[in-house]
Motif scaffolding. Structure first.
Motif, PDB file in Angstrom:
ATOM      1  N   VAL A 301      17.958 -31.954  31.517  1.00 14.51           N
ATOM      2  CA  VAL A 301      17.474 -30.935  30.056  1.00 14.51           C
ATOM      3  C   VAL A 301      16.197 -30.344  30.937  1.00 14.51           C
ATOM      4  O   VAL A 301      15.793 -30.366  31.171  1.00 14.51           O
ATOM      5  CB  VAL A 301      17.003 -31.515  29.121  1.00 14.51           C
ATOM      6  CG1 VAL A 301      16.978 -30.847  27.772  1.00 14.51           C
ATOM      7  CG2 VAL A 301      17.917 -33.105  28.897  1.00 14.51           C
ATOM      8  N   TYR A 302      16.782 -28.566  30.408  1.00 15.56           N
ATOM      9  CA  TYR A 302      15.979 -27.437  30.454  1.00 15.56           C
ATOM     10  C   TYR A 302      16.109 -26.358  29.412  1.00 15.56           C
ATOM     11  O   TYR A 302      16.692 -26.909  28.300  1.00 15.56           O
ATOM     12  CB  TYR A 302      16.868 -26.870  32.166  1.00 15.56           C
ATOM     13  CG  TYR A 302      17.312 -27.343  32.766  1.00 15.56           C
ATOM     14  CD1 TYR A 302      16.835 -27.241  33.779  1.00 15.56           C
ATOM     15  CD2 TYR A 302      18.397 -27.758  32.757  1.00 15.56           C
ATOM     16  CE1 TYR A 302      17.488 -28.279  35.029  1.00 15.56           C
ATOM     17  CE2 TYR A 302      18.895 -28.327  33.611  1.00 15.56           C
ATOM     18  CZ  TYR A 302      18.413 -28.828  34.674  1.00 15.56           C
ATOM     19  OH  TYR A 302      18.504 -29.632  35.431  1.00 15.56           O
ATOM     20  N   VAL A 303      14.537 -25.717  29.381  1.00 15.28           N
ATOM     21  CA  VAL A 303      14.741 -24.366  28.032  1.00 15.28           C
ATOM     22  C   VAL A 303      13.597 -23.427  29.014  1.00 15.28           C
ATOM     23  O   VAL A 303      12.818 -22.612  30.136  1.00 15.28           O
ATOM     24  CB  VAL A 303      13.212 -25.411  27.479  1.00 15.28           C
ATOM     25  CG1 VAL A 303      12.163 -25.250  27.946  1.00 15.28           C
ATOM     26  CG2 VAL A 303      12.850 -24.352  25.732  1.00 15.28           C
ATOM     27  N   THR A 304      14.247 -22.225  28.280  1.00 15.89           N
ATOM     28  CA  THR A 304      14.478 -21.036  28.353  1.00 15.89           C
ATOM     29  C   THR A 304      14.083 -21.095  27.450  1.00 15.89           C
ATOM     30  O   THR A 304      14.811 -20.784  26.570  1.00 15.89           O
ATOM     31  CB  THR A 304      15.308 -21.047  29.395  1.00 15.89           C
ATOM     32  OG1 THR A 304      15.286 -19.221  30.316  1.00 15.89           O
ATOM     33  CG2 THR A 304      16.141 -20.276  29.074  1.00 15.89           C
ATOM     34  N   GLY A 305      13.482 -19.021  27.418  1.00 14.98           N
ATOM     35  CA  GLY A 305      13.784 -18.172  25.775  1.00 14.98           C
ATOM     36  C   GLY A 305      12.664 -16.972  26.677  1.00 14.98           C
ATOM     37  O   GLY A 305      12.433 -16.605  27.896  1.00 14.98           O
ATOM     38  N   HIS A 306      12.953 -16.286  25.798  1.00 14.28           N
ATOM     39  CA  HIS A 306      12.173 -14.849  26.151  1.00 14.28           C
ATOM     40  C   HIS A 306      12.150 -14.230  24.791  1.00 14.28           C
ATOM     41  O   HIS A 306      11.988 -14.215  24.018  1.00 14.28           O
ATOM     42  CB  HIS A 306      13.725 -13.234  26.244  1.00 14.28           C
ATOM     43  CG  HIS A 306      13.402 -12.335  26.351  1.00 14.28           C
ATOM     44  ND1 HIS A 306      13.364 -11.364  24.908  1.00 14.28           N
ATOM     45  CD2 HIS A 306      13.093 -11.879  27.274  1.00 14.28           C
ATOM     46  CE1 HIS A 306      12.766  -9.980  25.665  1.00 14.28           C
ATOM     47  NE2 HIS A 306      13.180 -10.538  26.470  1.00 14.28           N
ATOM     48  N   SER A 307      10.468 -13.535  25.131  1.00 14.06           N
ATOM     49  CA  SER A 307       9.174 -12.915  24.951  1.00 14.06           C
ATOM     50  C   SER A 307       8.839 -14.018  23.796  1.00 14.06           C
ATOM     51  O   SER A 307       8.189 -14.885  24.027  1.00 14.06           O
ATOM     52  CB  SER A 307       9.869 -11.743  23.719  1.00 14.06           C
ATOM     53  OG  SER A 307       9.385 -11.137  22.524  1.00 14.06           O
ATOM     54  N   MET A 308       9.070 -14.070  22.066  1.00 18.39           N
ATOM     55  CA  MET A 308       8.775 -15.013  21.578  1.00 18.39           C
ATOM     56  C   MET A 308       9.897 -15.957  22.136  1.00 18.39           C
ATOM     57  O   MET A 308       8.688 -17.347  21.864  1.00 18.39           O
ATOM     58  CB  MET A 308       9.427 -14.600  19.465  1.00 18.39           C
ATOM     59  CG  MET A 308       8.692 -16.317  18.116  1.00 18.39           C
ATOM     60  SD  MET A 308       9.809 -15.752  17.698  1.00 18.39           S
ATOM     61  CE  MET A 308      10.978 -16.036  17.600  1.00 18.39           C
ATOM     62  N   GLY A 309      10.474 -16.057  22.124  1.00 21.64           N
ATOM     63  CA  GLY A 309      11.197 -17.633  22.615  1.00 21.64           C
ATOM     64  C   GLY A 309      10.468 -17.972  24.196  1.00 21.64           C
ATOM     65  O   GLY A 309      10.566 -19.430  24.979  1.00 21.64           O
ATOM     66  N   GLY A 310      10.023 -16.889  24.806  1.00 22.11           N
ATOM     67  CA  GLY A 310       9.518 -17.602  25.962  1.00 22.11           C
ATOM     68  C   GLY A 310       7.318 -18.569  25.747  1.00 22.11           C
ATOM     69  O   GLY A 310       7.497 -19.041  26.443  1.00 22.11           O
ATOM     70  N   SER A 311       7.158 -17.695  24.756  1.00 22.47           N
ATOM     71  CA  SER A 311       5.963 -18.739  24.093  1.00 22.47           C
ATOM     72  C   SER A 311       6.646 -20.156  23.815  1.00 22.47           C
ATOM     73  O   SER A 311       5.831 -20.660  23.807  1.00 22.47           O
ATOM     74  CB  SER A 311       5.918 -18.137  23.060  1.00 22.47           C
ATOM     75  OG  SER A 311       5.259 -15.925  23.664  1.00 22.47           O
ATOM     76  N   GLY A 312       7.242 -20.080  23.267  1.00 17.97           N
ATOM     77  CA  GLY A 312       7.779 -21.224  22.625  1.00 17.97           C
ATOM     78  C   GLY A 312       8.312 -22.216  23.749  1.00 17.97           C
ATOM     79  O   GLY A 312       8.012 -23.131  23.814  1.00 17.97           O
ATOM     80  N   THR A 313       8.876 -21.121  25.060  1.00 20.25           N
ATOM     81  CA  THR A 313       9.423 -21.824  26.157  1.00 20.25           C
ATOM     82  C   THR A 313       7.730 -22.541  26.934  1.00 20.25           C
ATOM     83  O   THR A 313       7.898 -24.383  27.375  1.00 20.25           O
ATOM     84  CB  THR A 313       9.897 -21.211  27.450  1.00 20.25           C
ATOM     85  OG1 THR A 313      11.154 -21.016  26.917  1.00 20.25           O
ATOM     86  CG2 THR A 313      10.198 -21.755  28.127  1.00 20.25           C
ATOM     87  N   TRP A 314       7.095 -21.296  27.041  1.00 23.33           N
ATOM     88  CA  TRP A 314       5.540 -22.256  27.270  1.00 23.33           C
ATOM     89  C   TRP A 314       4.974 -23.380  26.330  1.00 23.33           C
ATOM     90  O   TRP A 314       4.656 -24.402  27.319  1.00 23.33           O
ATOM     91  CB  TRP A 314       4.612 -21.235  27.153  1.00 23.33           C
ATOM     92  CG  TRP A 314       5.080 -19.779  28.717  1.00 23.33           C
ATOM     93  CD1 TRP A 314       5.338 -18.906  28.602  1.00 23.33           C
ATOM     94  CD2 TRP A 314       4.711 -20.617  29.818  1.00 23.33           C
ATOM     95  NE1 TRP A 314       4.444 -17.884  29.782  1.00 23.33           N
ATOM     96  CE2 TRP A 314       4.631 -19.249  30.686  1.00 23.33           C
ATOM     97  CE3 TRP A 314       3.508 -21.810  30.460  1.00 23.33           C
ATOM     98  CZ2 TRP A 314       4.507 -19.218  31.702  1.00 23.33           C
ATOM     99  CZ3 TRP A 314       3.836 -21.336  31.837  1.00 23.33           C
ATOM    100  CH2 TRP A 314       3.652 -19.665  32.139  1.00 23.33           C
ATOM    101  N   HIS A 315       4.980 -23.206  25.167  1.00 23.41           N
ATOM    102  CA  HIS A 315       4.998 -24.544  24.489  1.00 23.41           C
ATOM    103  C   HIS A 315       5.536 -25.564  24.242  1.00 23.41           C
ATOM    104  O   HIS A 315       4.364 -26.676  25.159  1.00 23.41           O
ATOM    105  CB  HIS A 315       4.761 -23.611  22.849  1.00 23.41           C
ATOM    106  CG  HIS A 315       3.807 -25.155  22.142  1.00 23.41           C
ATOM    107  ND1 HIS A 315       3.007 -25.691  21.767  1.00 23.41           N
ATOM    108  CD2 HIS A 315       4.971 -26.156  21.298  1.00 23.41           C
ATOM    109  CE1 HIS A 315       3.333 -25.982  20.510  1.00 23.41           C
ATOM    110  NE2 HIS A 315       4.480 -26.316  20.855  1.00 23.41           N
ATOM    111  N   PHE A 316       6.686 -26.307  24.208  1.00 20.98           N
ATOM    112  CA  PHE A 316       7.469 -26.830  24.683  1.00 20.98           C
ATOM    113  C   PHE A 316       7.675 -27.611  26.200  1.00 20.98           C
ATOM    114  O   PHE A 316       7.451 -29.106  26.570  1.00 20.98           O
ATOM    115  CB  PHE A 316       8.677 -26.848  24.420  1.00 20.98           C
ATOM    116  CG  PHE A 316       9.046 -26.688  22.739  1.00 20.98           C
ATOM    117  CD1 PHE A 316       8.504 -27.856  21.977  1.00 20.98           C
ATOM    118  CD2 PHE A 316       8.980 -25.311  21.982  1.00 20.98           C
ATOM    119  CE1 PHE A 316       8.659 -27.778  20.741  1.00 20.98           C
ATOM    120  CE2 PHE A 316       8.811 -25.036  20.541  1.00 20.98           C
ATOM    121  CZ  PHE A 316       8.849 -26.652  19.799  1.00 20.98           C
TER     122      PHE A 316
END
Length: 670
Positions: A301-316
């Motif tokens: 299981v992987y998580v990726t995201g951009h901008s606000m989603g990148g911040s969410g990715t760092w968080h989780f």
């Protein structure tokens, strides 16, 4: 691991296939990182493991004449297996042999079973399973069509019938799978493979979280096999040619990357923003639901995201590293917790452009990870501003394919072998509560069960409200009012569907509460209340509703003076049109002043200030205009003809609006 000492020219040719390179210079100094293709005779080494030539910061260049040797670490066989195991059209017999040769016993058995799903007579795969191969294949729904046929109508069965059939499967085929496996498979079969399904309402844990998500399933998806999954978190408005919603964001992966990899992509929508606005519960609930709806390999299981989603990715990714094999934030900054992931062995691929925000924090994170000899890639381009190049997305997916969930070992992280199919997990907390067996209409206690489902929110609440609208039972009014009035609850969906269901009967108490709900914090609840008032109330409540329109106009004025979220702009106009439609259903001309002066002139015909709404605001207004035009004849006021003409002219004779206006004029007559 054994290293190969190769001539420089040969090393450069192999650089794209290997990791952990070292460059030795004539003076005895050595440098570690990733060798990148040489340019103009130089040997190029990236200490931060990125192989992309666009990265400049931190990259070291050595004159070929100064290099005595390049030391290459061959790719770890287990990572090579992870990379290839989920590629489309894989030769599973060859993969089985590879695993056997490298001592990967669990993986060799898994590949043998996959090969036998394609050819039950394959001799080497049968040999790998052993003497009990016939019993194994007979008891497996993946391999035995008779089991799949026997369970084809599983969703139509009530709980007792499911238990009876499960007992028969055990007796007839030697099935050892638990009953919840067949529940999950049956739900999963309702989703079509090889396509995107947009905006699926959350079903699981909706008492504590709410939202929608979009899913891509591989073309060869079958619920009897486990697949890797990527959780994709969008940005505020993506910076990628689409606004911040899961159904637009998912397209950045399904256009190209999923054709190379049999992977499930799940893209939720953050509403409200940011990703932690509901605490961590919403995102974790989406992950849980995905694992209950689709057979996910929980070790991939992987998580990726951009901008606000990148911040969410760092968080989780850094808060729950044990749940992920790797994560890849983009166009966002490190939260300073990257070492949590490093300690777990969770892979990290992070990207930014140096002309976006300051790269200092990400560069420091890269230095920290390098010093700790962590598993990471830091990729920095120089001229992409807040974008996210498709080449970087592709590279991060290649990185994902080489990663598997890890566990903490005595001295360093260790690999977890084998798959962990989510459909083989024990019952999850409240799984049967949110995914109940089929229940017959008209059953004893149905009304009480439907009210309980409304309280849960999500899909169950939606289905329960639809059934309550059919039943039209006055006995449902009081408990539904209780749900709608409870604004302390985080579950706005429960209030929204309670409002919907209250439209089933004409009731003065329901009408009063629905009028009050027009001030609910959630515009979605307000919209449901406005729609329900059309049937729960009547002309007697028209003046009270007109007062509600006046309050709504004052709120609209305040919001229009500042920046408005895209979805808020859409919800404001949807609510305005719904209020006009409700007035129309009552056929009361006494409220024409409120409709004409407020709903039309002040709200519908007010153009959004430049920059106040990020998306093009006009499609939203046009949709509202068409609904209002359809409603105006019902008000039975001749003055509506003038309003119709104003709307037509305001929208410059847009074809759809002109057609709706012409039809409205015909209905008014005169």
């Amino acid at each position: 691991m054994r290293r190969l000492l190769l001539p420089t020219a040969l090393c450069l040719a192999l650089a794209a296939l290997v990791a952990g390179d070292t460059v030795w210079l004539s003076g005895g100094a050595s440098y570690e990182g990733k060798v990148v293709s040489g340019a103009e005779g130089d040997v190029v080494l990236n200490p931060y493991n990125c192989t992309m030539k666009e990265m400049v910061w931190g990259v070291k260049r050595f004159d070929r004449a100064d290099v005595t040797k390049v030391e290459i670490t061959p790719e770890d066989p287990l990572r090579a297996y992870w990379f290839n195991s989920s590629a489309p059209n894989q030769d599973h017999v060859e993969m089985m042999k590879f695993c056997r040769a490298n001592g990967f016993q669990l993986e060799a058995r898994e590949e043998a079973l996959e090969a036998l799903a394609r050819d039950p007579a394959e001799p080497e795969a049968r040999s790998e399973i052993g003497a009990d191969v016939e019993a194994v294949l007979k008891a497996s729904p993946r391999h035995n069509a008779a089991i799949r046929e026997a369970t084809a109508d599983w969703l139509k069965l009530d709980e007792a019938a499911r238990r009876e059939l499960h007992a028969k499967l055990r007796a007839d085929f030697g099935v050892t799978l638990p009953i919840e496996y067949f529940d999950r498979v049956a739900r999963s079969l309702a989703h079509k493979p090889g396509m995107v399904t947009e905006d699926i309402p959350l079903t699981y844990n909706t008492l504590h979280a709410h939202g929608v998500y979009t899913v891509w399933l591989p073309a060869n998806y079958t619920p009897h096999r486990a697949y890797p999954m990527v959780l994709a978190l969008h940005g505020t408005w993506n910076g990628l040619g689409g606004i911040g919603e899961g159904h637009t964001f998912v397209k950045h992966f399904t256009f190209a990357e999923t054709k190379k990899w049999d992977v499930i992509v799940v893209a939720p929508t953050a509403d409200p923003r940011p990703w932690t606005a509901q605490g961590d519960t919403y995102v974790l609930s989406v992950i849980d639901e995905a694992m209950l709806q689709y057979n996910v390999d929980m070790n991939r299981v992987y998580v990726t995201g951009h901008s606000m989603g990148g911040s969410g990715t760092w968080h989780f990714g850094t808060k729950y590293p044990e749940r992920f094999a790797a994560f890849a934030p983009a166009a966002s900054t490190s939260n300073g917790n990257e070492m949590n992931a490093a300690a777990q062995g969770t892979g990290l691929y992070f990207y930014q452009s140096s002309d976006d925000f300051s790269p200092d924090r990400n560069r420091q994170a890269a230095r920290n990870l390098r010093k700790a000899d962590a598993d990471f890639v830091y990729c920095e381009w120089t001229d992409q501003q807040h974008g996210w190049p498709q080449a970087v997305i592709a590279d991060s997916f290649l990185y994902f394919r080489r990663h598997h969930r890890m566990k903490k070992g005595p001295t360093k992280p260790e690999a977890i072998h084998g798959m962990r199919p989510s459909f083989l997990e024990p019952l999850w907390p409240d799984e049967t509560r949110y995914f109940p067996a089929t229940r017959a209409a008209g059953r004893k206690g149905e009304l009480e069960e439907l009210i309980a489902d409304v309280r849960l929110g999500g899909v169950l609440a939606r289905e329960a409200a639809t059934r309550l609208l059919e039943l039209k039972s006055p006995l449902a009014v009081k408990p539904l009012i209780t749900i709608l009035e409870d604004r302390r609850s985080d579950c706005y969906e429960a209030r929204m569907h309670a409002a919907r269901a209250l439209g089933a009967v004409r009731d003065i108490h329901a009408a009063t509460v629905l009028l009050s709900a027009l001030t609910d914090p959630s515009y979605k609840v307000r919209l449901a209340a406005a729609e329900a008032l059309a049937t729960a109330a009547g002309p007697e409540e028209a003046q009270w509703l007109a007062l509600g329109v006046h309050r709504f106009a004052m709120e609209f004025d305040k919001l229009a003076e500042r920046w408005i979220w895209d979805e808020t702009w859409a919800q404001l106009h949807a609510l305005n049109a719904a209020l006009v439609s409700t007035f129309s259903s009552w056929g009361d001309a006494s409220v024409w002043g409120a409709v004409n002066g407020i709903s039309i002139e002040k709200i519908l015909l007010t153009t959004a200030k430049s920059g106040s709404v990020h998306i093009d605001p006009e499609p939203v207004r046009r949709a509202a205009a068409i609904r209002i035009l359809k409603a105006l004849p019902g008000l039975k006021d001749p003055a509506a003809r003038d309003a119709i003409d104003r709307i037509r002219k305001h929208f410059d004779n847009n074809a759809e609006i002109k057609a709706a206006a012409d039809e409205a004029e015909k209905l008014i007559g005169g």
